[in-house]
Motif scaffolding. Structure first.
Motif, PDB file in Angstrom:
ATOM      1  N   HIS A 144      -3.398   3.879  21.905  1.00 49.92           N
ATOM      2  CA  HIS A 144      -2.756   3.204  23.031  1.00 49.92           C
ATOM      3  C   HIS A 144      -1.749   2.172  22.535  1.00 49.92           C
ATOM      4  O   HIS A 144      -0.602   2.128  22.975  1.00 49.92           O
ATOM      5  CB  HIS A 144      -3.826   2.537  23.896  1.00 49.92           C
ATOM      6  CG  HIS A 144      -3.271   1.576  24.891  1.00 49.92           C
ATOM      7  ND1 HIS A 144      -2.640   1.982  26.040  1.00 49.92           N
ATOM      8  CD2 HIS A 144      -3.209   0.213  24.888  1.00 49.92           C
ATOM      9  CE1 HIS A 144      -2.230   0.917  26.701  1.00 49.92           C
ATOM     10  NE2 HIS A 144      -2.564  -0.180  26.031  1.00 49.92           N
ATOM     11  N   GLU A 147       1.273   3.668  20.866  1.00 52.10           N
ATOM     12  CA  GLU A 147       2.254   4.115  21.852  1.00 52.10           C
ATOM     13  C   GLU A 147       3.050   2.931  22.376  1.00 52.10           C
ATOM     14  O   GLU A 147       4.250   2.993  22.557  1.00 52.10           O
ATOM     15  CB  GLU A 147       1.554   4.829  23.002  1.00 52.10           C
ATOM     16  CG  GLU A 147       1.584   6.327  22.835  1.00 52.10           C
ATOM     17  CD  GLU A 147       0.413   6.998  23.509  1.00 52.10           C
ATOM     18  OE1 GLU A 147       0.029   6.567  24.612  1.00 52.10           O
ATOM     19  OE2 GLU A 147      -0.126   7.951  22.903  1.00 52.10           O
ATOM     20  N   LYS A 150       5.544   2.152  20.168  1.00 51.88           N
ATOM     21  CA  LYS A 150       6.437   3.317  20.106  1.00 51.88           C
ATOM     22  C   LYS A 150       6.395   4.103  18.799  1.00 51.88           C
ATOM     23  O   LYS A 150       7.388   4.668  18.379  1.00 51.88           O
ATOM     24  CB  LYS A 150       7.888   2.901  20.396  1.00 51.88           C
ATOM     25  CG  LYS A 150       8.038   2.159  21.716  1.00 51.88           C
ATOM     26  CD  LYS A 150       9.478   2.216  22.188  1.00 51.88           C
ATOM     27  CE  LYS A 150       9.681   1.401  23.449  1.00 51.88           C
ATOM     28  NZ  LYS A 150       9.574  -0.047  23.220  1.00 51.88           N
ATOM     29  N   PRO A 152       3.445   6.407  17.975  1.00 53.86           N
ATOM     30  CA  PRO A 152       2.174   7.129  17.916  1.00 53.86           C
ATOM     31  C   PRO A 152       2.209   8.269  16.901  1.00 53.86           C
ATOM     32  O   PRO A 152       1.171   8.639  16.356  1.00 53.86           O
ATOM     33  CB  PRO A 152       2.010   7.667  19.341  1.00 53.86           C
ATOM     34  CG  PRO A 152       3.394   7.700  19.892  1.00 53.86           C
ATOM     35  CD  PRO A 152       4.114   6.565  19.262  1.00 53.86           C
TER      36      PRO A 152
END
Ligand SMILES: Nc1ncnc2c1ncn2[C@@H]1O[C@H](COP(=O)(O)OP(=O)(O)OP(=O)(O)O)[C@@H](O)[C@H]1O
Ligand SMILES: [Mg+2]
Lengths: 266, 510, 375
Positions: A144, A147, A150, A152
């Motif tokens: 999480h 992500e 930015k 992942p």
């Protein structure tokens, strides 16, 4: 410098006073002094940080900025005065220090990622071993936050394979995985190339938008203007001037501040 | 160096001789021819020399009777043994000394390396002086010192020094008790191995569950509590028995009662007090015993007061440490693992009625009877190799630990990772990557250096084979080739290991 | 602008001394010896250890020692320390071995000449490096050889069997290092070369010598070398040891030089090639000077190891420093309980002085190169 200011100014964040609760004190430093041996580094520091507040600390090199924020999670110990973090006083008690450190994330100038672990392992190490969170859950949280910063797709790489800006974003995500209530940044962008500064600052701005309590040591004045509630100027181990960004940049009062700003802005 | 033919691309080629490829081939042919000619010349000379001395070549001598004595072998040796057995005896003795030496040198070297990084000025200084002294004196000289000056300067057999645990030292070496297991004892050994494996497996499983679910399995937590109490009881028993040896008033019931009390306390939140008491008792008894033997001239009362003071400090440290880390569900169940590894074999020992007797060396009129005699050559060689190699290992360890930047510790700290986990998960894995490769070469060096045992008469490979066997058979080429082959094998094995290790742990970089 | 946001410091806080710290020695003790309880315990243990270990050592070396002027009877007294009188009496033997006494001026000249040539070579700022190097590496060995062995210019012949002590230790290590430098460089270049045969030969040579202990190399040199020579050739015992030591040292040196070659940025190789220089010109004018400069500390460390290793020649019957000390320890005239130990302590001290000085030098050079790099 100016290029940076532009880049950041495109963001939408503007400090909104509503997020600051005047009754909830996150950090309280009272009459604090610190010495390195016989060298008096920090002198009579008084600083109250409310929950949700964003503070930027600026000042010439050697003025004690890093030392101050390192005192807040007791990477350095102070000798006089008191420091309260989330209501807990910092003393020699190791148990309390670990408790405080869990609530306070720190991002370093040189990232300090664990080079022998993958990005995902870097992120889950502390949640698993400090918070006792099950691995699967810790990994989900880690993904999480990856992500959110930015990257992942880098989860299974090693730190050595990432660019500086990516590494710093991983470092921020690593701190966030512990779900801290306060974040400390010690010149997070000064070891980065200009184009990477932007990507890190964007992450920091979005954190600020979410109402994270932050103390940032930085020379990114654009960031300070845009995000900070307060700018603190330090020199020779003491807080020399403190004001909201508008007045700090627009109308500096102290001689030292004027000199510093004239040097850094031109 | 690929650059060598970099020039060939653009430039026109004036003549064949200036073409780098052709020139390279010519060079190589010339060198190869020279080397072949040189070896041919040597072989020719050797053949002539051997013919002049009426000598033959070949390895058939290995199957002839050796006819000499070897003072210390790991398998039965007699004058009728064959030369290949002599080779084997030497090789085994080399390996024996290497393995013992590697063990002790590692322990001492890691201790010194960590000591050298200590923030305590005195400790760091002592370690530095040790390292700087030992590194700069030839190993052979140190071996001579240990062998000719120290061990040969030991008292004669009749005045042997008695060391603790029925060990004696004299001019003839070290006399240690010989273990005499009976038939049942094999089960204890089996249990020991099985229990150790079980403990490791339990630890791994508990860690897996801990990582996956966030807490240790409840059986393990319960077991850990019981184990904590039991281990505390045993440790307390040991401590109070030591104290009972010192003070006359401590009777067995008091010892048992006190130990039980400590055990009971150890599962409550007053555990730090129990720890402090144990630390005090251990500190007092051990320091008192050590100091009285180290400084016989100092009055006993002073020594007792000094040890008590130091023990008090120790108790304080133990108290602080224990209160920093209260017993809890989150802790690794070390006590349980120890209990499994030690307790199960102890139970088997008791249940099967197995016996492990020790044949204690006894001083008779002229010599010791019973026990195992470790020859002074072996003792001196182990001593010398350990002390010398430890100085180098210490430097590697220091380098490895300082290679892990301070930022790593700080990052772990700022995440709230506790000291033990910090070392285990962050610092040690990184330091070991730097330490292991040079450590392996130190192990290889130690093995090669064990050949200096020849100079003090320890029957290792070079002494038995390159020395005695060569002298008796005159087969210089065969013997030296075999010896070199052995060391070459060691070296190749070591570099194979290092390549494998480096490949496995190499940090992935861009 | 709220009152708790704006703040301007009007009075500057002057530095004041740290609380509870008097500074100076007490501060030092607190931070270095008694910072934490654990530290205090370690300090106490360390002090106990020193109290236990230092007095006997002091008594042996100085307190109870018998200094020159004392007699062997003094050394035999119960509880006597080191018998320095014995070292004093046999000092010449330890330095020159069996070299004829009336010829001591010859080794002495060699010592002085060597020192005078090597010192300026080690000081980076001293001038005339090239001439100095030529003198030390080429002229000095030749002069020394004729001076020591004689047989020319009316100097009486002294066979190498009579050389000994520190003289031989220094000769072996110096010859070893001087001869192994060119050999080591060639081997390193060969190993880096992309001519397969040359590369294989060099790798085999280097790895073989590095794999085996020096003692087997010395055995091999002293036993097999005569076998390899044409029948009837008589190879001097010292020369055999020298050959063994040189081959051995060159393999180790090759690896040090290779480190230097690999550390050079590729650009240096390419720059050399783009200038159109031939391989040998490129190597000797561009690559090697830089590579060697960087590995000077490594070469010195190698030399330290070699210097210590020379003590092994005593096993093949050469009277180096260690062997003279070992031989003298059975000297009946000075027989005393501490005779052997005194000899070893003396020899250890001699070796230590040389090695320690060299290791400091190498550290200093390393530091110099490091900082030179950044500039
Ligand atoms: N561990 C230490 N021991 C002694 N002095 C130190 C130590 N760390 C920092 N100092 C000194 O304390 C002063 C403040 O250092 P600090 O790192 O806090 O400065 P800073 O404001 O962060 O500077 P910069 O902008 O260069 O990072 C400096 O003069 C520094 O030399
Ligand atoms: Mg800083």
């Amino acid at each position: 410098m100016s290029q940076m200011t532009e880049a950041v100014a495109t963001g939408t964040a503007r400090h909104s006073p509503m997020q600051i609760s005047q009754t909830d004190v996150a950090i309280d430093v009272i009459g604090m002094h610190k010495w390195y041996g016989d060298f008096h580094v920090l002198r009579d520091i008084n600083l109250k940080v409310m929950r949700g507040e964003r503070i930027v600390i600026a000042g010439p090199s050697g003025s004690g900025k890093s030392t101050l924020i390192r005192c807040v999670n007791r990477l350095e110990e102070h000798q006089e005065g008191q420091i309260f973090v989330n209501g807990t006083e910092l003393t020699a008690d190791l148990k309390r220090i670990d408790e405080v450190r869990r609530e306070v994330g720190m991002v370093f100038q040189h990232f300090n990622l664990f080079p022998h672990l993958t990005i995902l392992q870097n992120l889950t190490l502390a949640p698993i071993w400090v918070r006792g969170i099950p691995k699967a859950e810790a990994e989900a949280t880690a993904m999480h936050y990856l992500e959110r910063v930015k990257i992942p797709e880098q989860a299974n790489k090693f730190p050595g394979q990432l660019s500086g800006g990516q590494q710093q974003r991983v470092a921020i995500a690593r701190s966030l995985c512990m779900q801290p209530r306060i974040m400390l940044f010690d010149e997070p962008t000064s070891a980065l190339d200009p184009e990477m500064v932007k990507e890190v600052l964007e992450v920091m701005i979005s954190l600020a938008e979410d109402g994270m309590t932050m103390i940032c040591v930085t020379h990114e004045m654009g960031f300070a203007r845009q995000v900070a509630n307060r700018v603190i100027f330090m020199d020779q181990g003491q807080i020399v001037e403190q004001n909201d960004p508008e007045n700090f940049f627009g109308n500096p009062q102290h001689e030292r501040t004027k000199l510093f700003l004239s040097q850094i802005l031109h | 160096m690929a650059v060598q033919d970099n020039m060939s691309g653009s430039a026109p080629r004036p003549s064949l001789l200036n073409d780098p490829v052709i020139r390279g081939i010519i060079y190589q042919v010339l060198v190869a021819a020279a080397v072949i000619a040189f070896f041919g010349w040597i072989v020719l000379n050797t053949a002539q020399n051997l013919a002049a001395q009426n000598k033959t070549t070949g390895f058939d001598f290995l199957f002839r009777t050796a006819g000499f004595d070897i003072s210390f072998t790991l398998f039965p040796w007699s004058r009728t043994s064959l030369y290949w057995q002599a080779f084997l005896a030497g090789l085994l003795n080399t390996l024996l000394v290497a393995i013992i030496g590697i063990f002790f040198a590692t322990v001492l070297g890691f201790t010194l390396g960590i000591a050298r990084l200590s923030s305590n000025w005195l400790i760091a200084r002592v370690a530095t002086v040790y390292i700087e002294t030992i590194r700069n004196i030839p190993l052979l000289l140190q071996l001579f010192f240990w062998y000719f000056a120290v061990l040969k300067g030991m008292p004669a057999v009749r005045q042997s020094f008695a060391l603790p645990m029925d060990i004696f030292i004299n001019q003839r070496g070290l006399m240690v008790p010989r273990p005499l297991p009976d038939g049942e004892f094999i089960w204890v050994l089996v249990a020991l191995l099985a229990a150790f494996a079980a403990a490791v497996a339990l630890g791994v499983w508990a860690t897996r569950v801990r990582t996956a679910t966030g807490r240790y399995p409840s059986q393990v937590v319960l077991g850990a509590k019981i184990a904590d109490a039991l281990v505390s009881f045993l440790v307390a028993l040991l401590a109070f028995s030591l104290l009972a040896n010192m003070i006359s008033g401590m009777t067995t019931p008091i010892v048992l009662g006190a130990s039980a009390l400590i055990a009971a306390v150890s599962v409550t939140r007053f555990a730090p007090f129990g720890r402090a008491i144990l630390a005090f008792v251990f500190g007092l008894t051990i320091l008192y015993a050590l100091l009285t033997s180290m400084f016989p001239a100092v009055p006993q009362l002073v020594v007792a007061a000094g040890s008590a003071l130091a023990a008090l400090m120790l108790a304080w440290v133990a108290f602080e440490r224990a209160s920093d880390r209260p017993p809890g569900e989150g802790r690794f169940p070390l006590a349980l693992l120890i209990l499994v590894a030690v307790g199960v074999p102890a139970f088997v020992y008791w249940a099967t009625g197995a016996q492990l007797a020790f044949e204690i060396p006894m001083l008779e009129r002229f010599n010791f009877r019973g026990g195992v005699q470790l020859p002074p050559e072996l003792v001196a060689l182990v001593f010398g190799l350990t002390i010398y190699t430890a100085a180098f290992i210490a430097e590697n360890v220091r380098g490895g630990i300082s290679a892990v930047s301070k930022g790593q510790t700080e990052a772990a700290q700022s995440l709230g990772i506790k000291e033990g986990d910090r070392l285990r998960l962050v610092i040690i894995p990184q330091a070991m990557r730097v330490i292991v490769p040079p450590l392996t070469s130190q192990y290889l060096n130690l093995t090669k250096n064990s050949s200096l045992g020849a100079a003090i008469g320890y029957p290792e490979l070079v002494n038995v084979f390159t020395g005695t066997t060569l002298n008796q058979t005159g087969k210089a080429i065969e013997v030296i080739a075999l010896t070199m082959a052995v060391y070459l094998t060691f070296s190749l094995l070591t570099s194979a290991f290092m390549n494998w290790y480096n490949g496995r742990v190499a940090l992935v970089e861009r | 602008m709220t009152t708790d946001t704006a703040y301007i410091r009007d009075t500057f806080v002057p530095a004041k001394p740290a609380p509870g710290r008097t500074g100076g020695p007490i501060l030092w003790l607190r931070t270095n010896l008694f910072a934490t309880p654990t530290d205090s315990i370690l300090t106490v243990l360390g002090v106990v250890f020193l109290l236990w270990a230092v007095p006997p050592i002091y008594n042996f070396i100085i307190g109870q020692a018998v200094f020159p002027g004392g007699t062997v009877e003094d050394c035999r007294v119960e509880g006597a320390g080191a018998c320095w009188a014995y070292i004093h009496a046999r000092f010449n033997f330890f330095i020159y071995g069996f070299y004829p006494i009336d010829q001591y001026w010859r080794p002495n000249t060699v010592f002085v000449l060597g020192a005078a040539l090597i010192l300026p070579l080690l000081i980076p700022s001293a001038p005339f490096k090239r001439i100095n190097a030529v003198l030390f590496f080429l002229v000095f060995p030749v002069i020394s050889f004729y001076l020591l062995s004689g047989g020319v210019f009316g100097l009486p012949y002294v066979p190498t069997e009579q050389w000994g002590g520190l003289l031989v230790t220094l000769i072996i290590s110096l010859v070893g290092i001087i001869c192994s430098i060119p050999l080591g460089i060639l081997l390193a270049l060969g190993r880096q070369s992309d001519l397969p045969i040359i590369k294989t030969l060099c790798v085999m040579f280097i790895e073989l010598w590095r794999a085996v202990p020096l003692i087997t190399v010395l055995f091999m040199a002293s036993i097999m070398l005569p076998l390899f020579m044409p029948t009837g050739t008589n190879v001097d015992k010292l020369l055999r040891a020298l050959v063994g030591v040189t081959l051995f040292a060159s393999a180790y040196l090759a690896e040090v030089v290779r480190g230097g070659l690999q550390a050079l940025p590729r650009g240096q190789y390419e720059a050399g090639a783009s200038l159109g220089l031939s391989y040998w010109k490129r190597t000797s004018f561009i690559i090697l000077p830089q590579a060697i400069k960087h590995v000077i500390p490594g070469i010195v460390n190698n030399f330290i190891a070699l210097f210590k290793d020379t003590s092994l020649v005593s096993i093949v019957g050469i009277f180096d420093l260690l062997n003279t000390v070992q031989a003298a320890s059975s000297d009946i005239d000075w027989a005393s309980p501490t005779q052997a130990v005194t000899g070893y302590v003396f020899a250890a001290f001699m070796f230590w002085i040389f090695c320690f000085a060299m290791s400091r030098y190498s550290l200093w050079m390393e530091h110099r190169l490091d900082t030179g790099h950044k500039r």
